[in-house]
Write a protein that holds these residues in place. Structure first.
Motif, PDB file in Angstrom:
ATOM      1  N   TRP A   1       8.470 -60.701 -31.834  1.00  0.00           N
ATOM      2  CA  TRP A   1       9.467 -61.975 -32.306  1.00  0.00           C
ATOM      3  C   TRP A   1       9.743 -62.966 -31.059  1.00  0.00           C
ATOM      4  CZ3 TRP A   1      14.303 -59.882 -35.265  1.00  0.00           C
ATOM      5  CH2 TRP A   1      13.798 -59.237 -36.520  1.00  0.00           C
TER       6      TRP A   1
ATOM      7  N   CYS B   1      13.028 -60.799 -40.684  1.00  0.00           N
ATOM      8  CA  CYS B   1      13.205 -59.869 -41.866  1.00  0.00           C
ATOM      9  C   CYS B   1      13.562 -58.550 -41.088  1.00  0.00           C
ATOM     10  CB  CYS B   1      11.792 -59.805 -42.241  1.00  0.00           C
ATOM     11  SG  CYS B   1      10.918 -61.142 -42.821  1.00  0.00           S
TER      12      CYS B   1
ATOM     13  N   CYS C   1       8.371 -65.100 -33.587  1.00  0.00           N
ATOM     14  CA  CYS C   1       8.922 -65.328 -34.940  1.00  0.00           C
ATOM     15  C   CYS C   1      10.287 -65.268 -34.993  1.00  0.00           C
ATOM     16  CB  CYS C   1       8.322 -64.006 -35.718  1.00  0.00           C
ATOM     17  SG  CYS C   1       8.901 -64.380 -37.817  1.00  0.00           S
TER      18      CYS C   1
ATOM     19  N   CYS D   1      11.039 -55.792 -40.804  1.00  0.00           N
ATOM     20  CA  CYS D   1       9.823 -56.284 -40.047  1.00  0.00           C
ATOM     21  C   CYS D   1       9.099 -54.827 -39.054  1.00  0.00           C
ATOM     22  CB  CYS D   1      10.114 -57.292 -39.112  1.00  0.00           C
ATOM     23  SG  CYS D   1       8.651 -57.819 -38.139  1.00  0.00           S
TER      24      CYS D   1
HETATM   25  S1  SF4 Z   1       7.704 -59.617 -41.290  1.00  0.00           S
HETATM   26 FE1  SF4 Z   1       8.526 -59.977 -39.068  1.00  0.00          FE
HETATM   27  S2  SF4 Z   1       6.752 -61.334 -38.253  1.00  0.00           S
HETATM   28 FE2  SF4 Z   1       6.541 -61.514 -40.456  1.00  0.00          FE
HETATM   29  S3  SF4 Z   1       7.901 -63.094 -41.128  1.00  0.00           S
HETATM   30 FE3  SF4 Z   1       9.251 -61.347 -41.217  1.00  0.00          FE
HETATM   31  S4  SF4 Z   1      10.236 -61.056 -39.093  1.00  0.00           S
HETATM   32 FE4  SF4 Z   1       8.420 -62.490 -38.935  1.00  0.00          FE
END
Ligand code: SF4
Length: 238
Positions: free
Chosen positions: A85, A76, A72, A79
């Protein structure tokens, strides 16, 4: 090799190659064949898989087998699965093996991440559907939609907005509320989804005590929305 994820498939594949060089699977296939199989979605960086109860959104309370795919780059800050990630630390895994495990446990399969749409989901979901399973996805929508889905939960994120097509396809819009500005963000995305899409507001876990009362008031004043809670965390299950 940098641990920073980049969005191009070439770099994602390169990271997976490096893992193969360092790992046990290199002898099984060539670099080129590995790259090709990653691009086709036949190999996926599997972080974890587990049978539990869906804790969030429209299917709260439903037993489901979760497949968490690594990778990912949305970023965020709140997260709760940051270990997802870096795709390169999660072993490239045969989609067929993932399906063979999943079908032992549940008729409902949830593909989550990370951001699963960084990868081609057509191969995995075709096989899951061929087994007669209900296949759900939890996605930010930041990458183009691939795969065959019975339920699409779109959870848009400010740092990488969804691709346009998914607004027509989503069955559920789940917006995470971290601060008051997120209500306006939620309305912005509610205005884009199709008319059948169910709408949920969910407090971000670390601020749940502060934001949940605001969400309750907001939903009572704006009843097109429903409250979603991370009930699996209250139950202390995965
Ligand atoms: S919450 Fe975490 S896993 Fe989900 S999109 Fe955001 S950064 Fe990516």
């Amino acid at each position: 090799m940098s641990c920073v994820l980049v969005s191009s498939i070439e770099n994602k594949v390169a990271k997976l190659w490096q893992r193969f060089y360092c790992g046990v699977s290199l002898h099984l296939m060539t670099k080129e064949a590995t790259a090709s199989r990653v691009e086709l979605g036949e190999l996926l960086p599997l972080m974890e898989e587990f049978y539990t109860i869906q804790g969030e959104g429209a299917h709260t309370g439903t037993p489901a087998y979760f497949i968490r795919v690594g990778g990912c780059d949305v970023g965020c800050h709140w997260c709760d699965v940051k270990e997802s990630w870096d795709a390169a630390i999660h072993p490239p895994t045969e989609a067929a093996a993932i399906v063979a495990n999943a079908k032992k446990y549940s008729k409902t399969i949830v593909i989550t991440g990370g951001e699963p749409l960084m990868w081609d989901m057509n191969h995995l979901t075709s096989m899951l559907k061929a087994e007669g399973l209900n296949v759900h996805i939890e996605t930010s929508g930041a990458y183009e939609l691939s795969g065959h889905w019975d339920w699409i939960c779109l959870s848009p994120k400010k740092r990488m907005l969804p691709k346009p097509r998914i607004y027509d396809e989503a069955h559920e819009l789940k917006v995470i509320i971290y601060n008051k500005n997120d209500f306006a963000f939620a309305e912005e995305h509610a205005s884009k989804v199709n008319g059948k899409c169910e709408l949920f507001l969910q407090p971000e876990w670390s601020v749940r005590e502060k934001m949940t009362p605001l969400i309750v008031d907001y939903v009572m004043a704006n009843p097109k929305w429903k409250v979603s809670l991370q009930t699996h965390k209250y139950l202390n299950i995965p």
